[in-house]
Write a protein that holds these residues in place. Structure first.
Motif, PDB file in Angstrom:
ATOM      1  N   LEU A  93     101.885  46.588  11.841  1.00 45.56           N
ATOM      2  CA  LEU A  93     101.760  45.714  10.672  1.00 45.56           C
ATOM      3  C   LEU A  93     101.967  46.486   9.371  1.00 45.56           C
ATOM      4  O   LEU A  93     102.710  46.046   8.479  1.00 45.56           O
ATOM      5  CB  LEU A  93     100.388  45.046  10.675  1.00 45.56           C
ATOM      6  CG  LEU A  93     100.077  44.123   9.482  1.00 45.56           C
ATOM      7  CD1 LEU A  93     101.077  42.976   9.428  1.00 45.56           C
ATOM      8  CD2 LEU A  93      98.651  43.591   9.565  1.00 45.56           C
ATOM      9  N   SER A  94     101.326  47.640   9.258  1.00 46.39           N
ATOM     10  CA  SER A  94     101.488  48.443   8.042  1.00 46.39           C
ATOM     11  C   SER A  94     102.915  48.980   7.926  1.00 46.39           C
ATOM     12  O   SER A  94     103.427  49.149   6.813  1.00 46.39           O
ATOM     13  CB  SER A  94     100.480  49.589   8.014  1.00 46.39           C
ATOM     14  OG  SER A  94     100.566  50.383   9.182  1.00 46.39           O
ATOM     15  N   SER A  95     103.579  49.234   9.062  1.00 44.08           N
ATOM     16  CA  SER A  95     104.980  49.671   9.029  1.00 44.08           C
ATOM     17  C   SER A  95     105.872  48.579   8.451  1.00 44.08           C
ATOM     18  O   SER A  95     106.756  48.849   7.625  1.00 44.08           O
ATOM     19  CB  SER A  95     105.458  50.039  10.439  1.00 44.08           C
ATOM     20  OG  SER A  95     104.746  51.136  10.957  1.00 44.08           O
ATOM     21  N   MET A 113      97.542  53.004   4.948  1.00 46.39           N
ATOM     22  CA  MET A 113      97.097  52.149   6.045  1.00 46.39           C
ATOM     23  C   MET A 113      97.726  52.582   7.362  1.00 46.39           C
ATOM     24  O   MET A 113      97.068  52.599   8.413  1.00 46.39           O
ATOM     25  CB  MET A 113      97.468  50.694   5.751  1.00 46.39           C
ATOM     26  CG  MET A 113      96.678  50.048   4.628  1.00 46.39           C
ATOM     27  SD  MET A 113      97.345  48.416   4.196  1.00 46.39           S
ATOM     28  CE  MET A 113      97.355  47.631   5.827  1.00 46.39           C
ATOM     29  N   GLN A 114      98.992  52.946   7.312  1.00 43.93           N
ATOM     30  CA  GLN A 114      99.711  53.373   8.514  1.00 43.93           C
ATOM     31  C   GLN A 114      99.077  54.622   9.110  1.00 43.93           C
ATOM     32  O   GLN A 114      98.887  54.725  10.324  1.00 43.93           O
ATOM     33  CB  GLN A 114     101.170  53.630   8.143  1.00 43.93           C
ATOM     34  CG  GLN A 114     102.130  53.660   9.310  1.00 43.93           C
ATOM     35  CD  GLN A 114     103.546  53.932   8.853  1.00 43.93           C
ATOM     36  OE1 GLN A 114     103.780  54.606   7.858  1.00 43.93           O
ATOM     37  NE2 GLN A 114     104.508  53.399   9.580  1.00 43.93           N
ATOM     38  N   GLY A 115      98.747  55.588   8.257  1.00 39.34           N
ATOM     39  CA  GLY A 115      98.104  56.811   8.735  1.00 39.34           C
ATOM     40  C   GLY A 115      96.724  56.554   9.306  1.00 39.34           C
ATOM     41  O   GLY A 115      96.355  57.121  10.338  1.00 39.34           O
ATOM     42  N   LEU A 116      95.957  55.689   8.646  1.00 44.24           N
ATOM     43  CA  LEU A 116      94.613  55.368   9.130  1.00 44.24           C
ATOM     44  C   LEU A 116      94.663  54.668  10.485  1.00 44.24           C
ATOM     45  O   LEU A 116      93.886  54.975  11.393  1.00 44.24           O
ATOM     46  CB  LEU A 116      93.893  54.472   8.115  1.00 44.24           C
ATOM     47  CG  LEU A 116      93.540  55.114   6.766  1.00 44.24           C
ATOM     48  CD1 LEU A 116      92.981  54.062   5.812  1.00 44.24           C
ATOM     49  CD2 LEU A 116      92.538  56.242   6.942  1.00 44.24           C
ATOM     50  N   ALA A 117      95.599  53.725  10.634  1.00 42.90           N
ATOM     51  CA  ALA A 117      95.699  52.958  11.882  1.00 42.90           C
ATOM     52  C   ALA A 117      96.252  53.805  13.018  1.00 42.90           C
ATOM     53  O   ALA A 117      95.809  53.697  14.165  1.00 42.90           O
ATOM     54  CB  ALA A 117      96.578  51.729  11.664  1.00 42.90           C
ATOM     55  N   GLY A 118      97.225  54.655  12.723  1.00 38.11           N
ATOM     56  CA  GLY A 118      97.897  55.402  13.785  1.00 38.11           C
ATOM     57  C   GLY A 118      97.218  56.691  14.196  1.00 38.11           C
ATOM     58  O   GLY A 118      97.618  57.306  15.192  1.00 38.11           O
TER      59      GLY A 118
END
Length: 514
Positions: A93-95, A113-118
């Protein structure tokens, strides 16, 4: 349940689980470097300065580093499968949001957000592979895992350049959508949920102080050179905050009954040494990889495609030796595999210190292949031995800390070599320029007297360009020399590693974890 009591899934199911978690790792690993080559296009699209656009990379690295250790707590509290699925959803989603962003602020926020989620994708995936393979089989499993982790640094720049040139910079983010969907569906189907501990808690003081220390340190390293280091109030404050937060974290860790990072982890000698090794590997390999792209394009004058082709064989060397190391782990003393990995790494850096402006592409390819081969001999046995003697109850915490060490090593290494490159280029420029005067008799010789006359504007401009090139070249050589020294410096630690003994499988349903 102990390792010896756990029954492994059937071979076909294990293969599908492996494929699914490897896809999720590849997706996360790609985004570590795939955006690098697209930065100039993003910069023009959102009207950002060169300093501002670098936050697209920094925000992702810092967020991923911060959220890696809590992945163990999240897995215990909500179940590993659940956390993994939500991580994939959040990452994809963030991607997509990064791909449709219209301003620099939006891109940075969505990259954060992408770093936090991944962040949880790599340690949780590694934990799953460690659970479904026996000690004897973990070498091959870690080889495959290692290839998936290193796909990003190896293929990221080439894939990012191809997508940007043929489509748009936004596709470096959209590419995660199909990969994430496949991984999500596969994990739902094949991966089993782990027990949930509702009483599990997070050490917020430890987590918070470590997060602040990492963020402040990264800001200090990234912005220090630009702002004049301790001549800047901002840099001074960031240094004070980083040291203070690190102090709070260490004191709390040694005094709290249930700290954020368990001290029990460091009672395992192999794991403790592996943390040091993976930190150095993060510095030497990924920092050198970050140096090679501007080296080839700026100094060698290679176009993007040619630079990608020159760096491609590096990945083939990695995959080849990872496959080889996967079969040798358990049959050959792990310390010898690590020794030859470090020796090849140091040797490749030593060869790079001898490069000149007319180094051939064939030489660059050969040296890159050797350096890539060194990583395979390091990553696979190190990933195997790090958890071979670690109790299964600590494995989730261990994978998180292991990934954190690699990420921090990578970000710190890239920042350090970049700072040294700028500083040494300036120093070399001053030293070489001191010899360029109207009184130097070498400028009397023809055709130097016509083309490089320091008394004319055109001559001074040409001389300055040549001095800049030579200064940068020497600065790159100094960086390569530093990375070579780091590879050699950790070799004595190999004698401290204990090689674990594997026992045979004892389950009729497949080998068990030992």
């Amino acid at each position: 349940m102990s390792d010896t009591d756990r029954v492994m899934p059937p071979s076909t199911e294990r293969l599908m689980i492996t494929a699914c978690v490897v896809l999720s790792v590849i997706m996360q690993a790609l985004d570590t470097t795939i955006a690098n080559v697209a930065l100039p296009y993003m910069q023009g699209s959102v009207s950002a300065s060169a300093d501002q656009i670098n936050w697209v990379l920094t925000s992702y690295i810092v967020a991923a580093a911060i959220m890696t250790p809590p992945s163990a707590f999240l897995a215990r509290r909500f179940g590993r499968k659940t956390v993994l699925l939500w991580s994939i959803v959040g990452f994809v989603l963030s991607s997509v949001l990064c791909g449709i962003a219209q301003s620099l602020g939006e891109i940075i926020a969505f990259r954060l957000m992408q770093g936090l989620a991944g962040a949880a994708l790599v340690p949780l995936s590694q934990g799953i592979l460690l659970d479904i393979y026996s000690l004897k089989e973990r070498g091959s499993a870690m080889a495959l895992y290692g290839v998936s982790v290193m796909v990003g640094p190896v293929l990221g720049p080439m894939l990012g350049g191809w997508l940007t040139e043929n489509f748009s910079w936004r596709w470096v983010f959209f590419i995660n959508l199909p990969i994430g969907m496949l991984a999500f569906l596969g994990i739902i189907r094949y991966v089993q949920e782990t027990p949930v501990d509702k009483n599990s808690r997070l050490d917020w003081l430890g987590f918070g102080s470590l997060s602040v220390a990492i963020m402040a340190m990264q800001l200090f390293l990234d912005r220090g050179e630009q702002l004049g280091w301790f001549d800047s109030l901002e840099i001074t404050l960031e240094a004070v905050v980083a040291v203070s937060a690190a102090y709070v974290f260490l004191v709390h860790t040694f005094t709290d009954k249930d700290p954020f990072i368990s001290l029990q982890l460091f009672k395992d000698r192999n794991f403790s040494l592996s943390i040091v090794f993976i930190f150095i590997i993060g510095i030497t390999y990924l920092a050198s990889l970050a140096l090679m792209t501007p080296y080839l394009q700026s100094l060698m004058g290679y176009p993007v495609l040619k630079a990608g082709l020159a760096m491609g064989p590096r990945g083939m060397g990695t995959m080849l030796t990872m496959y080889l190391a996967g079969h040798l782990v358990g049959k050959v003393d792990t310390r010898w595999l690590l020794f030859w990995g470090l020796a090849l790494s140091a040797g490749s850096m030593w060869l790079m210190t001898g490069w000149t402006p007319d180094v051939s592409m064939q030489t660059i390819i050969c040296v890159g292949f050797i350096q890539g081969a060194s990583l395979g001999l390091l990553f696979v046995p190190l990933s195997t031995i790090a958890f071979a003697t670690l109790p299964s109850a600590l494995r989730a915490d261990g994978t998180g800390l292991y990934s954190l060490s690699r990420n921090v090593g990578s970000s710190v290494g890239i920042s350090i070599v970049t700072v040294l490159l700028v500083q040494n280029t300036q120093v070399n420029h001053a030293e070489i320029g001191a010899h360029v005067t109207a009184f130097n008799r070498l400028f009397d010789a023809w055709p130097i007297s016509d083309m490089l006359n320091p008394m004319t504007a055109s001559g001074r401009a040409m001389l300055d360009g040549m001095i800049n090139t030579q200064s940068s070249w020497i600065a790159y050589i100094d960086d390569f020399k530093l990375l070579m020294i780091l590879s050699l410096a950790v070799m004595p630690l190999l004698v401290l590693i204990k090689t674990p003994q594997a026992s045979p499988p004892i389950s009729n349903h497949g080998p068990v974890l030992e």
